[in-house]
Design a protein around this motif. Structure first.
Motif, PDB file in Angstrom:
ATOM      1  N   VAL A 108       0.888  -1.159   0.000  1.00 47.31           N
ATOM      2  CA  VAL A 108       0.000   0.000   0.000  1.00 47.31           C
ATOM      3  C   VAL A 108       0.926   1.209   0.000  1.00 47.31           C
ATOM      4  N   VAL A 109       1.104   1.786  -1.191  1.00 47.31           N
ATOM      5  CA  VAL A 109       2.052   2.884  -1.374  1.00 47.31           C
ATOM      6  C   VAL A 109       1.297   4.113  -1.864  1.00 47.31           C
ATOM      7  N   ILE A 110       1.379   5.167  -1.072  1.00 47.06           N
ATOM      8  CA  ILE A 110       0.754   6.441  -1.442  1.00 47.06           C
ATOM      9  C   ILE A 110       1.824   7.515  -1.294  1.00 47.06           C
ATOM     10  N   GLY A 111       2.017   8.285  -2.344  1.00 49.38           N
ATOM     11  CA  GLY A 111       3.017   9.343  -2.309  1.00 49.38           C
ATOM     12  C   GLY A 111       2.705  10.370  -1.238  1.00 49.38           C
ATOM     13  N   ALA A 112       3.714  11.062  -0.794  1.00 45.56           N
ATOM     14  CA  ALA A 112       3.561  12.057   0.274  1.00 45.56           C
ATOM     15  C   ALA A 112       2.559  13.149  -0.089  1.00 45.56           C
ATOM     16  N   LEU A 113       2.405  13.415  -1.373  1.00 43.88           N
ATOM     17  CA  LEU A 113       1.431  14.421  -1.821  1.00 43.88           C
ATOM     18  C   LEU A 113       0.168  13.777  -2.395  1.00 43.88           C
ATOM     19  N   GLY A 114       0.015  12.454  -2.203  1.00 45.24           N
ATOM     20  CA  GLY A 114      -1.212  11.767  -2.609  1.00 45.24           C
ATOM     21  C   GLY A 114      -1.159  11.003  -3.909  1.00 45.24           C
ATOM     22  N   ALA A 115      -0.010  10.937  -4.574  1.00 43.14           N
ATOM     23  CA  ALA A 115       0.080  10.204  -5.835  1.00 43.14           C
ATOM     24  C   ALA A 115      -0.032   8.703  -5.582  1.00 43.14           C
ATOM     25  N   ILE A 116      -0.656   8.002  -6.531  1.00 46.21           N
ATOM     26  CA  ILE A 116      -0.760   6.543  -6.468  1.00 46.21           C
ATOM     27  C   ILE A 116      -0.389   5.964  -7.819  1.00 46.21           C
ATOM     28  N   THR A 117      -0.040   4.699  -7.841  1.00 39.84           N
ATOM     29  CA  THR A 117       0.296   4.031  -9.095  1.00 39.84           C
ATOM     30  C   THR A 117      -0.983   3.526  -9.757  1.00 39.84           C
ATOM     31  N   PRO A 118      -0.923   3.179 -11.050  1.00 42.30           N
ATOM     32  CA  PRO A 118      -2.105   2.607 -11.712  1.00 42.30           C
ATOM     33  C   PRO A 118      -2.578   1.304 -11.054  1.00 42.30           C
ATOM     34  N   ALA A 119      -1.680   0.571 -10.408  1.00 45.57           N
ATOM     35  CA  ALA A 119      -2.031  -0.705  -9.785  1.00 45.57           C
ATOM     36  C   ALA A 119      -2.589  -0.551  -8.369  1.00 45.57           C
ATOM     37  N   HIS A 120      -2.611   0.655  -7.844  1.00 42.68           N
ATOM     38  CA  HIS A 120      -3.009   0.885  -6.450  1.00 42.68           C
ATOM     39  C   HIS A 120      -4.391   0.298  -6.122  1.00 42.68           C
ATOM     40  N   LYS A 121      -5.381   0.568  -6.948  1.00 40.98           N
ATOM     41  CA  LYS A 121      -6.736   0.070  -6.682  1.00 40.98           C
ATOM     42  C   LYS A 121      -6.788  -1.452  -6.750  1.00 40.98           C
ATOM     43  N   MET A 122      -5.999  -2.042  -7.642  1.00 37.40           N
ATOM     44  CA  MET A 122      -5.946  -3.499  -7.731  1.00 37.40           C
ATOM     45  C   MET A 122      -5.388  -4.086  -6.439  1.00 37.40           C
ATOM     46  N   TRP A 123      -4.345  -3.454  -5.880  1.00 30.40           N
ATOM     47  CA  TRP A 123      -3.778  -3.929  -4.616  1.00 30.40           C
ATOM     48  C   TRP A 123      -4.800  -3.806  -3.494  1.00 30.40           C
ATOM     49  N   LEU A 124      -5.478  -2.662  -3.399  1.00 29.15           N
ATOM     50  CA  LEU A 124      -6.463  -2.463  -2.340  1.00 29.15           C
ATOM     51  C   LEU A 124      -7.609  -3.466  -2.419  1.00 29.15           C
ATOM     52  N   ALA A 125      -7.998  -3.835  -3.633  1.00 28.81           N
ATOM     53  CA  ALA A 125      -9.093  -4.796  -3.809  1.00 28.81           C
ATOM     54  C   ALA A 125      -8.740  -6.168  -3.236  1.00 28.81           C
ATOM     55  N   GLN A 126      -7.454  -6.471  -3.085  1.00 35.03           N
ATOM     56  CA  GLN A 126      -7.030  -7.767  -2.559  1.00 35.03           C
ATOM     57  C   GLN A 126      -7.006  -7.814  -1.027  1.00 35.03           C
ATOM     58  N   ILE A 127      -7.120  -6.674  -0.372  1.00 35.29           N
ATOM     59  CA  ILE A 127      -7.128  -6.645   1.089  1.00 35.29           C
ATOM     60  C   ILE A 127      -8.487  -7.153   1.563  1.00 35.29           C
ATOM     61  N   PRO A 128      -8.510  -8.054   2.552  1.00 35.64           N
ATOM     62  CA  PRO A 128      -9.774  -8.685   2.954  1.00 35.64           C
ATOM     63  C   PRO A 128     -10.711  -7.801   3.771  1.00 35.64           C
ATOM     64  N   THR A 129     -10.909  -6.584   3.354  1.00 40.37           N
ATOM     65  CA  THR A 129     -11.914  -5.685   3.919  1.00 40.37           C
ATOM     66  C   THR A 129     -12.119  -4.575   2.902  1.00 40.37           C
ATOM     67  N   ALA A 130     -13.186  -3.840   3.040  1.00 43.02           N
ATOM     68  CA  ALA A 130     -13.474  -2.773   2.094  1.00 43.02           C
ATOM     69  C   ALA A 130     -12.720  -1.508   2.467  1.00 43.02           C
ATOM     70  N   ILE A 131     -11.751  -1.134   1.633  1.00 41.42           N
ATOM     71  CA  ILE A 131     -10.960   0.087   1.826  1.00 41.42           C
ATOM     72  C   ILE A 131     -10.910   0.803   0.495  1.00 41.42           C
ATOM     73  N   ASN A 132     -11.047   2.101   0.516  1.00 44.29           N
ATOM     74  CA  ASN A 132     -10.886   2.836  -0.737  1.00 44.29           C
ATOM     75  C   ASN A 132      -9.755   3.843  -0.602  1.00 44.29           C
ATOM     76  N   SER A 133      -9.289   4.316  -1.720  1.00 44.42           N
ATOM     77  CA  SER A 133      -8.149   5.238  -1.750  1.00 44.42           C
ATOM     78  C   SER A 133      -8.429   6.516  -0.973  1.00 44.42           C
ATOM     79  N   GLY A 134      -9.654   7.003  -0.997  1.00 42.23           N
ATOM     80  CA  GLY A 134      -9.995   8.228  -0.287  1.00 42.23           C
ATOM     81  C   GLY A 134      -9.813   8.110   1.212  1.00 42.23           C
ATOM     82  N   GLU A 135     -10.099   6.926   1.770  1.00 45.81           N
ATOM     83  CA  GLU A 135      -9.911   6.724   3.212  1.00 45.81           C
ATOM     84  C   GLU A 135      -8.437   6.773   3.588  1.00 45.81           C
ATOM     85  N   LEU A 136      -7.605   6.279   2.696  1.00 48.05           N
ATOM     86  CA  LEU A 136      -6.165   6.251   3.002  1.00 48.05           C
ATOM     87  C   LEU A 136      -5.573   7.636   2.879  1.00 48.05           C
TER      88      LEU A 136
END
Length: 123
Positions: free
Chosen positions: A95-123
């Protein structure tokens, strides 16, 4: 597996009930020495015999892609050892989020694999 939300102040290094076990900043012992053996979070689904290694990083925005790759490569050997010692299937999730909020194209795919509902906005 659905994991209820647990706040960091509620966490001891090991939390478990009949189905999930959550290890937080916990040293993982294995038969073979793994250089990276203390991931940020490990979620073990005892019922389905699955373990999810989650490691979090907040690098400079220009460094997010290399940090994401580094986290997967760093904890992959630990995942292999956990599979052998614990008889579980493992997944390494960065789970990598840049200091200013940047994310990679694969970020949402990684989050979808975590066994609970998390979205990028919460992080």
């Amino acid at each position: 597996m659905k994991v209820d939300r647990i706040l960091p102040e509620d966490l001891s290094p090991v939390n478990e009930n009949d189905r999930p076990k959550i290890l937080w900043n916990f040293y993982i012992r294995t038969d073979k020495h793994a250089l990276a053996n203390q991931p940020d979070i490990v979620v073990v689904d005892k019922e389905n015999k699955r373990a999810t290694i989650i490691n979090i990083a907040v690098p400079n925005d220009y460094n997010i892609a290399s940090k994401e790759k580094e986290k997967v490569e760093k904890y992959f050997p630990l995942g292999d050892e956990m599979e052998k010692c614990w008889n579980v299937r493992t997944t390494v999730i960065p789970v990598v989020i840049g200091a200013l909020g940047a994310i990679t194209p694969a970020h949402k795919m990684w989050l979808a694999q975590i066994p609970t509902a998390i979205n990028s906005g919460e992080l």
